[in-house]
Structure formats: C-alpha cells, structure tokens
Design a protein around this motif. Structure first.
Motif, PDB file in Angstrom:
ATOM      1  N   ASP A  48       0.826  -1.211   0.000  1.00 16.72           N
ATOM      2  CA  ASP A  48       0.000   0.000   0.000  1.00 16.72           C
ATOM      3  C   ASP A  48       0.860   1.260   0.000  1.00 16.72           C
ATOM      4  O   ASP A  48       0.520   2.255  -0.647  1.00 16.72           O
ATOM      5  N   MET A  49       1.971   1.206   0.717  1.00 20.01           N
ATOM      6  CA  MET A  49       2.854   2.371   0.767  1.00 20.01           C
ATOM      7  C   MET A  49       3.502   2.604  -0.597  1.00 20.01           C
ATOM      8  O   MET A  49       3.646   3.746  -1.044  1.00 20.01           O
ATOM      9  N   ARG A  50       3.890   1.537  -1.292  1.00 25.08           N
ATOM     10  CA  ARG A  50       4.497   1.683  -2.622  1.00 25.08           C
ATOM     11  C   ARG A  50       3.478   2.239  -3.619  1.00 25.08           C
ATOM     12  O   ARG A  50       3.806   3.092  -4.449  1.00 25.08           O
ATOM     13  N   GLN A  51       2.257   1.748  -3.519  1.00 26.32           N
ATOM     14  CA  GLN A  51       1.203   2.272  -4.402  1.00 26.32           C
ATOM     15  C   GLN A  51       0.980   3.755  -4.157  1.00 26.32           C
ATOM     16  O   GLN A  51       0.863   4.550  -5.101  1.00 26.32           O
ATOM     17  N   LEU A  52       0.901   4.132  -2.896  1.00 20.30           N
ATOM     18  CA  LEU A  52       0.664   5.534  -2.548  1.00 20.30           C
ATOM     19  C   LEU A  52       1.829   6.412  -2.990  1.00 20.30           C
ATOM     20  O   LEU A  52       1.626   7.536  -3.468  1.00 20.30           O
ATOM     21  N   LEU A  53       3.045   5.922  -2.842  1.00 20.49           N
ATOM     22  CA  LEU A  53       4.220   6.682  -3.241  1.00 20.49           C
ATOM     23  C   LEU A  53       4.208   6.948  -4.753  1.00 20.49           C
ATOM     24  O   LEU A  53       4.472   8.079  -5.197  1.00 20.49           O
ATOM     25  N   LEU A  54       3.908   5.919  -5.537  1.00 20.93           N
ATOM     26  CA  LEU A  54       3.836   6.099  -6.994  1.00 20.93           C
ATOM     27  C   LEU A  54       2.682   7.013  -7.383  1.00 20.93           C
ATOM     28  O   LEU A  54       2.804   7.862  -8.279  1.00 20.93           O
ATOM     29  N   GLN A  55       1.569   6.845  -6.718  1.00 20.39           N
ATOM     30  CA  GLN A  55       0.390   7.664  -7.023  1.00 20.39           C
ATOM     31  C   GLN A  55       0.650   9.142  -6.729  1.00 20.39           C
ATOM     32  O   GLN A  55       0.193  10.026  -7.458  1.00 20.39           O
ATOM     33  N   THR A  56       1.391   9.434  -5.652  1.00 18.78           N
ATOM     34  CA  THR A  56       1.604  10.823  -5.224  1.00 18.78           C
ATOM     35  C   THR A  56       2.739  11.501  -5.983  1.00 18.78           C
ATOM     36  O   THR A  56       2.619  12.675  -6.371  1.00 18.78           O
ATOM     37  N   TRP A  57       3.837  10.778  -6.238  1.00 20.04           N
ATOM     38  CA  TRP A  57       5.045  11.454  -6.690  1.00 20.04           C
ATOM     39  C   TRP A  57       5.574  11.038  -8.065  1.00 20.04           C
ATOM     40  O   TRP A  57       6.504  11.680  -8.578  1.00 20.04           O
ATOM     41  N   LEU A  58       5.003  10.006  -8.707  1.00 17.01           N
ATOM     42  CA  LEU A  58       5.529   9.623 -10.014  1.00 17.01           C
ATOM     43  C   LEU A  58       5.248  10.695 -11.067  1.00 17.01           C
ATOM     44  O   LEU A  58       6.136  11.062 -11.845  1.00 17.01           O
ATOM     45  N   GLN A  59       4.030  11.216 -11.112  1.00 16.86           N
ATOM     46  CA  GLN A  59       3.701  12.227 -12.115  1.00 16.86           C
ATOM     47  C   GLN A  59       4.502  13.518 -11.930  1.00 16.86           C
ATOM     48  O   GLN A  59       5.034  14.064 -12.912  1.00 16.86           O
ATOM     49  N   PRO A  60       4.641  14.050 -10.684  1.00  9.97           N
ATOM     50  CA  PRO A  60       5.516  15.225 -10.519  1.00  9.97           C
ATOM     51  C   PRO A  60       6.948  14.967 -10.989  1.00  9.97           C
ATOM     52  O   PRO A  60       7.577  15.850 -11.585  1.00  9.97           O
ATOM     53  N   LEU A  61       7.455  13.743 -10.727  1.00 11.77           N
ATOM     54  CA  LEU A  61       8.811  13.419 -11.169  1.00 11.77           C
ATOM     55  C   LEU A  61       8.896  13.385 -12.695  1.00 11.77           C
ATOM     56  O   LEU A  61       9.853  13.895 -13.291  1.00 11.77           O
ATOM     57  N   MET A  62       7.871  12.831 -13.348  1.00 11.98           N
ATOM     58  CA  MET A  62       7.850  12.799 -14.811  1.00 11.98           C
ATOM     59  C   MET A  62       7.776  14.209 -15.386  1.00 11.98           C
ATOM     60  O   MET A  62       8.380  14.516 -16.425  1.00 11.98           O
ATOM     61  N   ASN A  63       7.061  15.094 -14.714  1.00  9.29           N
ATOM     62  CA  ASN A  63       6.958  16.480 -15.190  1.00  9.29           C
ATOM     63  C   ASN A  63       8.302  17.204 -15.143  1.00  9.29           C
ATOM     64  O   ASN A  63       8.577  18.082 -15.978  1.00  9.29           O
ATOM     65  N   ASP A  64       9.117  16.867 -14.164  1.00 13.37           N
ATOM     66  CA  ASP A  64      10.409  17.556 -13.983  1.00 13.37           C
ATOM     67  C   ASP A  64      11.567  16.812 -14.633  1.00 13.37           C
ATOM     68  O   ASP A  64      12.719  17.261 -14.547  1.00 13.37           O
ATOM     69  N   TYR A  65      11.291  15.678 -15.280  1.00 14.86           N
ATOM     70  CA  TYR A  65      12.363  14.776 -15.694  1.00 14.86           C
ATOM     71  C   TYR A  65      13.321  15.433 -16.699  1.00 14.86           C
ATOM     72  O   TYR A  65      14.535  15.281 -16.592  1.00 14.86           O
ATOM     73  N   ASN A  66      12.789  16.132 -17.650  1.00 16.40           N
ATOM     74  CA  ASN A  66      13.644  16.761 -18.659  1.00 16.40           C
ATOM     75  C   ASN A  66      14.588  17.768 -18.023  1.00 16.40           C
ATOM     76  O   ASN A  66      15.779  17.842 -18.368  1.00 16.40           O
ATOM     77  N   TRP A  67      14.082  18.568 -17.092  1.00 18.85           N
ATOM     78  CA  TRP A  67      14.923  19.543 -16.405  1.00 18.85           C
ATOM     79  C   TRP A  67      15.989  18.835 -15.561  1.00 18.85           C
ATOM     80  O   TRP A  67      17.149  19.259 -15.523  1.00 18.85           O
ATOM     81  N   LEU A  68      15.599  17.764 -14.872  1.00 18.03           N
ATOM     82  CA  LEU A  68      16.539  17.032 -14.028  1.00 18.03           C
ATOM     83  C   LEU A  68      17.696  16.464 -14.860  1.00 18.03           C
ATOM     84  O   LEU A  68      18.846  16.467 -14.428  1.00 18.03           O
ATOM     85  N   GLN A  69      17.388  15.977 -16.059  1.00 18.83           N
ATOM     86  CA  GLN A  69      18.423  15.402 -16.901  1.00 18.83           C
ATOM     87  C   GLN A  69      19.446  16.424 -17.368  1.00 18.83           C
ATOM     88  O   GLN A  69      20.635  16.117 -17.487  1.00 18.83           O
ATOM     89  N   HIS A  70      18.996  17.638 -17.600  1.00 21.08           N
ATOM     90  CA  HIS A  70      19.886  18.641 -18.185  1.00 21.08           C
ATOM     91  C   HIS A  70      20.323  19.725 -17.204  1.00 21.08           C
ATOM     92  O   HIS A  70      21.287  20.435 -17.485  1.00 21.08           O
ATOM     93  N   GLY A  71      19.632  19.855 -16.076  1.00 20.76           N
ATOM     94  CA  GLY A  71      19.942  20.944 -15.158  1.00 20.76           C
ATOM     95  C   GLY A  71      20.412  20.520 -13.787  1.00 20.76           C
ATOM     96  O   GLY A  71      20.672  21.375 -12.940  1.00 20.76           O
ATOM     97  N   CYS A  72      20.538  19.215 -13.536  1.00 17.82           N
ATOM     98  CA  CYS A  72      20.950  18.725 -12.213  1.00 17.82           C
ATOM     99  C   CYS A  72      22.102  17.745 -12.392  1.00 17.82           C
ATOM    100  O   CYS A  72      21.932  16.648 -12.926  1.00 17.82           O
ATOM    101  N   ARG A  73      23.287  18.124 -11.966  1.00 15.75           N
ATOM    102  CA  ARG A  73      24.478  17.303 -12.188  1.00 15.75           C
ATOM    103  C   ARG A  73      24.406  15.967 -11.455  1.00 15.75           C
ATOM    104  O   ARG A  73      24.885  14.946 -11.954  1.00 15.75           O
ATOM    105  N   SER A  74      23.868  15.962 -10.258  1.00 18.44           N
ATOM    106  CA  SER A  74      23.864  14.747  -9.440  1.00 18.44           C
ATOM    107  C   SER A  74      22.777  13.756  -9.841  1.00 18.44           C
ATOM    108  O   SER A  74      22.710  12.666  -9.278  1.00 18.44           O
TER     109      SER A  74
END
Length: 543
Positions: free
Chosen positions: A438-464
């Motif tokens: 249940d915790m894994r489901q909730l984690l994906l439900q809450t934060w996967l889409q925000p992470l996908m929205n920022d993914y392009n910026w993270l790839q090119h703007g975040c060194r780590s």
C-alpha cells in the motif's frame, strides 16, 4: 667518553666490539644509536664481508681519542612489541650462574640450578660493553636473541633506588655482583632504560624520542619497576600528537595493559569520555549545524564526511542497538522539521503575488527551498545506510499537499524536491528499503507524475541526477505491485512517453516484463496445464 678495550679471544669466546659511548654528566652512558646495533648485526653475517687471509696475531697498542656521538633524536617506526624476559641468572664477579625461567610474578635464585659457563665462553658473535668497570660495583649482562651480548657496568645503589626489580634481587642476595638476562628481544631499549636511571631530567631526555620508542621504553620500565620513568612516559604520551590510527591503537593498547595503580586516565581521556550521553548529544549538534549551514562548500564537504563516518558505524555491536534507535528517532525529528519548513516555503512561493515581490524577498525563499530539499536528501541517505528508511517513505508518500503545490511552482523552484522521489524509487528498486504494498502504491500515485513532469529539467539541469538509475528504480518499484496496478501505471506512462519522448522516464524494460507477465506467461501456463491434464487422462486410460 668511556673507552672499551678490544681484546683478541680464542674460538668460542665472545668478541668485544668497541662502541663509542657518550657519558652523561651524571656519570653514565647515553643510549647508543640504533645504527650501532644494526651495524653490529650486519657484521655477524659472513656474506656481508669477504674473509681476510689469516695472519699471525701481532700485538699493537693504538690509543685513539673517541669522538663524541650525539644522542639519537628519532628512530624509524618500529613494532611496539613488549620485550620479554624468560630467564634471570645471578653470579659473582667471575661467573654468572643460571637460574630457572622467570615470570613477572615469581623469580627463582641461581642456587636452584647448576652453574652456567662464563659469559666470555658463550658462542656469541658480538658483544658491546657500556659503563666504566673500574668505578662500578655490579654488572648486568643482556643476552639478545640476535647474537648480541651486552654488558652494563652499573652501581647497585642507583639500580636499587630506581628499580623495584633490581632492589628485590639485591635484597635476596647481598653479595650479588652480576645479573644475567637471557633471550632479550629488545636489548637496545633495556640499555637505554637502565641508562635513564642515571638521568636527572627525564622529561628532556624523553622529548627526543618517537612515540614508538617511548612505548618500548614504557614496557621495559614497567617490568623493571622503574616508576620514576613510567610517569614521564605517560606524560609524554598524553601531550604528544599520535600520528595515524595505527599509532593510536598501539598507544591505547599499551597503556591499557599497564598494571593497576598506574595513572593512565589522562592518556585515555583523549579517546574516551566519562559523560554517558556524549555521542547522542554530539551527533545531534553536528547534524543540526550541517542542516542550518548556508555556506555551500562547507555544507557539501561536511555532509560527505559525516555520511562516511556514519557508514563506518553501521556495523555496530548488538549492545548498541538501543542507541541506534535513539539516533534514528533524532534523525526523523530533523526530517519532520525539514518537511514542515518545506511545506511552509511552498505555500509562500505559490501565493498569487509572489512573482511580483522584489527579488530580495523572493531569492531567500527560493534558496531556502533548495536548501531544505537538499537536507531531506542527505537525511534520506543516512537512513538508507542505516536500513531505517521505511518510515521516511511513508512520510513522503503522505505529502499530498506538498505534491499539489509542487505542480503550481515554476520548475526551477521545485525540481530539487523531485530528486527526493527519485532517490526513494532507487532505494526500493535496490531493496534498500522495504515499504508495504500500500505504501508503494501511494508513493507512486503521489510522486511519479511530478517526477515525470520535472524529468527533462533534471536530466539537463541537475548534475547529481542519474537518469538511468532512476528509470531502473521506478520500473522495479512498479513491478513489485500486483499485475493490475502495473498495467494501470505503465499504460499511463505509455501515453506520456508517446507524447514527450526523451522528456519522460524510459520505462521500456518494465513495460516488457509486464507484457510477458500479461500476454505470454498465461498462454504458456495454460498450455502446460492442458498437457498435464492430457497426460493424466492417458494414464487413467492405460490403467
């Protein structure tokens, strides 16, 4: 300078080696340089030097003025192994009689065993003599394991006053004039320790030595009961820096082995404390200082150092389990504080008039958001290393309000938060934390889409940010869910991936696994079941 006579001896006798000896103002020698002993050892090996042709002995008498030898101020690091004494032998002026093996607790006198041959007739290759026999009333003979025979001409009253060991020997036999010590592993240090009994300024003499040599002197001084030398050695060890972990371990182990009654506490205070809660309080203070720091370089370096040191403590003893739980509670307290601060900052940054505020109002908030997100990432790394990050995953999965505000912020302000989600997915994918279904489901439900929205910026703007690692972690996390949930999440991802391409995490591997589980495995299993049913039917018909 004292003179040592060179005498020619017959076969089987000890060769006396002439060694310059620096006489102290107190009337005794300073310890010879270690080079003297090393050269003497090399002289024993016939391979070091070709044999000279035999020639008849000639009597010559050459008298040279010996040159003074400076007292050695250092030595190479050597093993601090304790010198051992296995036998103590007593004799008169002409002969040292043997005695049985000695232990620190008990000594047997020479009368219990038969006489030994004179020291001059022993097959020793090298002998060195110290002191001035004409002014002394006792000899101490040291027989080293490497072929040395060292004679010390000493004074009974000095040795009896400084050493309880020599005082006991002299009280047991009033006419004792020679004491022989067999199988001496550290002859050089025995010579120096006896020489220190003649020194008035012990501190000045010891200051010229290295830590490893002081440890060797300390062990010999303890055995000889030379208390006026033991305390200066401990004072030296308490004041001098210890270089490296190996030297520190040698000092601590040597000091701990000293007999009861010796004041070793000042030395050990460098590595131990009487206050029971120092580790917990100190760790809390260190973490708090790092979390509150605004200086980028200092924060970065100290975060790395503290994380490395905490990793070294993870393999702690079972007895430290309680303190480990207390430490985890303290870290989670810091996590909650950072989360509360981050939520408050998001609320300020999503206010309608925030973009119209002057830069001196906006910049501190933007910087503080990045700071708190970085703090949470660091605390998460600590908890993952301690295998105690499950509760953090639960806390993060329940941050629905923070995730809602996340969408409203410009990507340049919010992308730091998505790094935390990515680190959690990597940890789950590697098995570093094991949250419930249940915790894994909730984690994906809450934060996967925000992470996908920022993914392009993270790839090119975040060194780590490591995109491949995060993609693998997300895919593995999805594949831990029931098949129906895998399908729902992966179909949603497929729609985004077909629209944005590289701006979206590439979860093709997880998609392939889900495909096989959904379409191929059921067909294979149904064929296997059909063949099994057919085999059972045929077997029944044959019966």
């Amino acid at each position: 300078m004292a003179e040592i006579k060179v005498t020619r001896v017959g076969q089987g006798q000890t060769k006396i080696k002439n060694v310059p000896i620096a006489v102290t103002p107190e009337g005794f020698w300073c310890c010879p340089s270690p080079v003297v002993f090393q050269k003497s050892l090399k002289a024993q090996n016939p391979m070091n030097k070709p044999k000279a042709p035999c020639s008849p002995p000639t009597k010559t008498s050459v008298q040279k003025k010996p040159a003074p030898v400076p007292v050695p101020v250092s030595e190479r690091r050597a093993s601090a192994a304790a010198p051992t004494l296995s036998k103590l032998l007593l004799s008169d002026d002409q002969q040292c009689s043997s005695g049985p093996e000695r232990t620190p607790a008990r000594t047997t006198m020479a009368a219990d065993r038969g006489p030994r041959p004179k020291i001059e007739t022993l097959p020793r290759k090298v002998a060195i003599e110290f002191g001035e026999p004409g002014t002394c009333d006792m000899k101490v003979v040291l027989l080293g394991k490497q072929g040395f025979c060292v004679k010390l001409s000493v004074h009974k009253d000095v040795l009896a006053e400084k050493s309880s060991f020599f005082a006991d020997k002299l009280s047991e036999q009033a006419g004792l004039s020679c004491l022989q010590i067999d199988d001496c592993e550290d002859v050089e240090i025995y010579v120096e320790t006896v020489g220190l009994m003649y020194c008035k300024d012990m501190k000045q003499r010891l200051m010229k030595q290295s830590v490893s040599r002081i440890l060797r002197i300390l062990k010999v001084a303890e055995f000889l009961g030379f208390s006026s030398c033991i305390q200066p050695c401990l004072d030296y060890l308490e004041a001098v820096p210890w270089v490296g972990d190996e030297e520190e371990e040698k000092v601590v182990s040597t000091v701990l082995r000293l007999q009861a009654g010796v004041k070793v506490n000042p030395v050990l205070k460098r590595v131990s404390s009487d206050i029971s809660n120092v580790p917990k309080d100190t760790l809390f203070q260190i973490i708090k200082l790092v979390l509150n720091s605004n200086e980028e370089r200092g924060r970065r370096e100290m975060k790395s150092i503290v994380l490395k040191l905490l990793r070294e403590n993870n393999n702690s003893l079972p007895s430290q389990a309680v303190s480990s739980v207390i430490c985890n509670d303290m870290i989670y307290g810091s996590c909650r504080s950072c989360l509360d601060s981050l939520l408050s900052l998001f609320k300020q940054a999503t206010e309608p008039a925030f973009s119209d505020k002057p830069s001196d109002y906006r910049d501190p908030i933007i910087k503080h958001i990045a700071l708190e997100a970085d703090n949470l990432s660091w605390l998460l790394d600590i908890l993952i290393d301690k295998l105690a990050a499950d509760e953090f995953a639960l806390m993060w999965a329940n941050q629905q309000e923070l995730a809602t505000l996340h969408v409203k912020l410009p990507i340049v302000l919010r992308y730091h938060v998505s790094c935390i989600s990515g680190r959690l997915f990597v940890g789950i994918g590697r098995g570093q934390l094991l949250p419930s279904k249940d915790m894994r489901q909730l984690l994906l439900q809450t934060w996967l889409q925000p992470l996908m929205n920022d993914y392009n910026w993270l790839q090119h703007g975040c060194r780590s940010f490591d995109g491949k690692l995060v993609e693998e972690g997300i895919g593995r996390t999805i594949l831990t869910l029931p098949l129906e949930d895998q399908q729902s999440i992966l179909l949603s991802w497929l729609g985004s991936f077909l629209k944005t391409g590289d701006s979206c995490p590439n979860l093709q591997r997880a998609f392939e696994v889900w495909w096989r589980r959904t379409f191929i495995r059921p067909h294979v299993e149904s064929q296997g079941n059909a063949m099994s049913d057919r085999s059972m039917l045929l077997s029944k018909q044959h019966e």
